[in-house]
Design a protein around this motif. Structure first.
Motif, short mmCIF file in Angstrom:
data_model
loop_
_atom_site.label_atom_id
_atom_site.label_comp_id
_atom_site.label_asym_id
_atom_site.label_seq_id
_atom_site.Cartn_x
_atom_site.Cartn_y
_atom_site.Cartn_z
N THR A 177 47.82 35.55 54.90
CA THR A 177 47.89 36.22 56.19
C THR A 177 47.10 37.53 56.12
N PRO A 178 46.10 37.69 57.00
CA PRO A 178 45.37 38.96 57.00
C PRO A 178 46.28 40.10 57.45
N THR A 179 46.14 41.24 56.80
CA THR A 179 46.98 42.39 57.15
C THR A 179 46.34 43.25 58.24
N GLY A 180 45.04 43.04 58.50
CA GLY A 180 44.33 43.90 59.44
C GLY A 180 43.78 45.15 58.77
N GLN A 181 43.99 45.27 57.46
CA GLN A 181 43.49 46.41 56.69
C GLN A 181 42.31 45.97 55.85
N THR A 182 41.58 46.95 55.33
CA THR A 182 40.51 46.67 54.39
C THR A 182 40.71 47.52 53.14
N ASP A 183 40.17 47.04 52.03
CA ASP A 183 40.26 47.82 50.79
C ASP A 183 39.10 48.80 50.71
N ARG A 184 39.01 49.53 49.60
CA ARG A 184 37.96 50.56 49.45
C ARG A 184 36.55 49.98 49.49
N GLU A 185 36.44 48.69 49.23
CA GLU A 185 35.14 48.04 49.25
C GLU A 185 34.84 47.40 50.61
N GLY A 186 35.75 47.61 51.58
CA GLY A 186 35.55 47.07 52.92
C GLY A 186 35.94 45.61 53.07
N ARG A 187 36.61 45.06 52.05
CA ARG A 187 37.04 43.66 52.11
C ARG A 187 38.36 43.55 52.85
N PRO A 188 38.55 42.49 53.64
CA PRO A 188 39.83 42.32 54.32
C PRO A 188 40.96 42.08 53.30
N ILE A 189 42.10 42.70 53.56
CA ILE A 189 43.27 42.55 52.69
C ILE A 189 44.17 41.45 53.25
N ARG A 212 49.12 40.57 47.15
CA ARG A 212 48.28 41.22 48.16
C ARG A 212 46.95 41.52 47.48
N ALA A 213 45.85 41.17 48.16
CA ALA A 213 44.53 41.38 47.55
C ALA A 213 43.47 41.51 48.62
N GLY A 214 42.44 42.30 48.27
CA GLY A 214 41.22 42.32 49.07
C GLY A 214 40.42 41.08 48.74
N VAL A 215 39.87 40.45 49.78
CA VAL A 215 39.15 39.19 49.62
C VAL A 215 37.69 39.37 50.01
N PRO A 216 36.77 38.98 49.13
CA PRO A 216 35.37 39.03 49.53
C PRO A 216 35.17 38.18 50.80
N PRO A 217 34.48 38.70 51.80
CA PRO A 217 34.34 37.96 53.06
C PRO A 217 33.81 36.55 52.89
N GLU A 218 32.93 36.34 51.91
CA GLU A 218 32.38 35.00 51.70
C GLU A 218 33.38 34.03 51.05
N ARG A 219 34.56 34.53 50.68
CA ARG A 219 35.59 33.69 50.06
C ARG A 219 36.78 33.42 51.00
N VAL A 220 36.79 34.02 52.17
CA VAL A 220 37.93 33.87 53.10
C VAL A 220 38.18 32.40 53.43
N ASP A 221 37.14 31.59 53.45
CA ASP A 221 37.31 30.17 53.77
C ASP A 221 38.04 29.40 52.67
N ARG A 222 38.33 30.02 51.53
CA ARG A 222 39.05 29.39 50.41
C ARG A 222 40.54 29.71 50.42
N LEU A 223 41.07 30.15 51.57
CA LEU A 223 42.45 30.62 51.63
C LEU A 223 43.37 29.72 52.44
N GLU A 224 42.95 28.50 52.69
CA GLU A 224 43.80 27.57 53.43
C GLU A 224 44.92 27.07 52.52
N THR A 269 42.92 26.18 45.91
CA THR A 269 43.22 26.84 44.64
C THR A 269 42.17 27.90 44.34
N VAL A 270 42.62 28.93 43.67
CA VAL A 270 41.73 30.01 43.23
C VAL A 270 42.02 30.30 41.77
#
Length: 96
Positions: free
Chosen positions: A28-40, A60-72, A76-77
């Motif tokens: 679930t996205p929190t609507g926040q970003t980490d120090r690197e600008g990645r969605p948390i 809870r983790a910041g996710v690289p934007p290009e990896r968000v599609d791996r969160l269904e 697995t990660v």
């Protein structure tokens, strides 16, 4: 723990930790970003590490934007777990 300390801890775990995998139960996205600008994201993960009992827990983790599609659910990660503290882990985004 400050951001620099967290970053150093993550680097330590990724370099010395035990490799495992986490299956996404929910992300679930929190609507926040980490120090690197990645969605948390808030996660519930099933975590499997060879030689250890599987556990389910929140993360809870910041996710690289290009990896968000791996969160269904069911995806697995790869992750690494601190050998001395199995509750301390880091997702290995470089190998997703």
């Amino acid at each position: 723990m400050g951001p620099d300390t967290r970053r150093a801890e993550k680097e330590r775990i990724l370099s010395t930790g035990i490799a495992g995998k986490a299956t996404v139960v929910s992300a679930t996205p929190t609507g926040q970003t980490d120090r690197e600008g990645r969605p948390i994201y808030d996660f519930v993960l099933n975590i499997e590490v060879p030689g250890r009992q599987a556990i389910r827990g929140p993360a809870r983790a910041g996710v690289p934007p290009e990896r968000v599609d791996r969160l269904e659910p069911g995806d697995t990660v790869p992750l690494k777990v601190d050998p001395n503290n199995p509750r301390s882990m880091a997702i290995d985004w470089d190998h997703v």
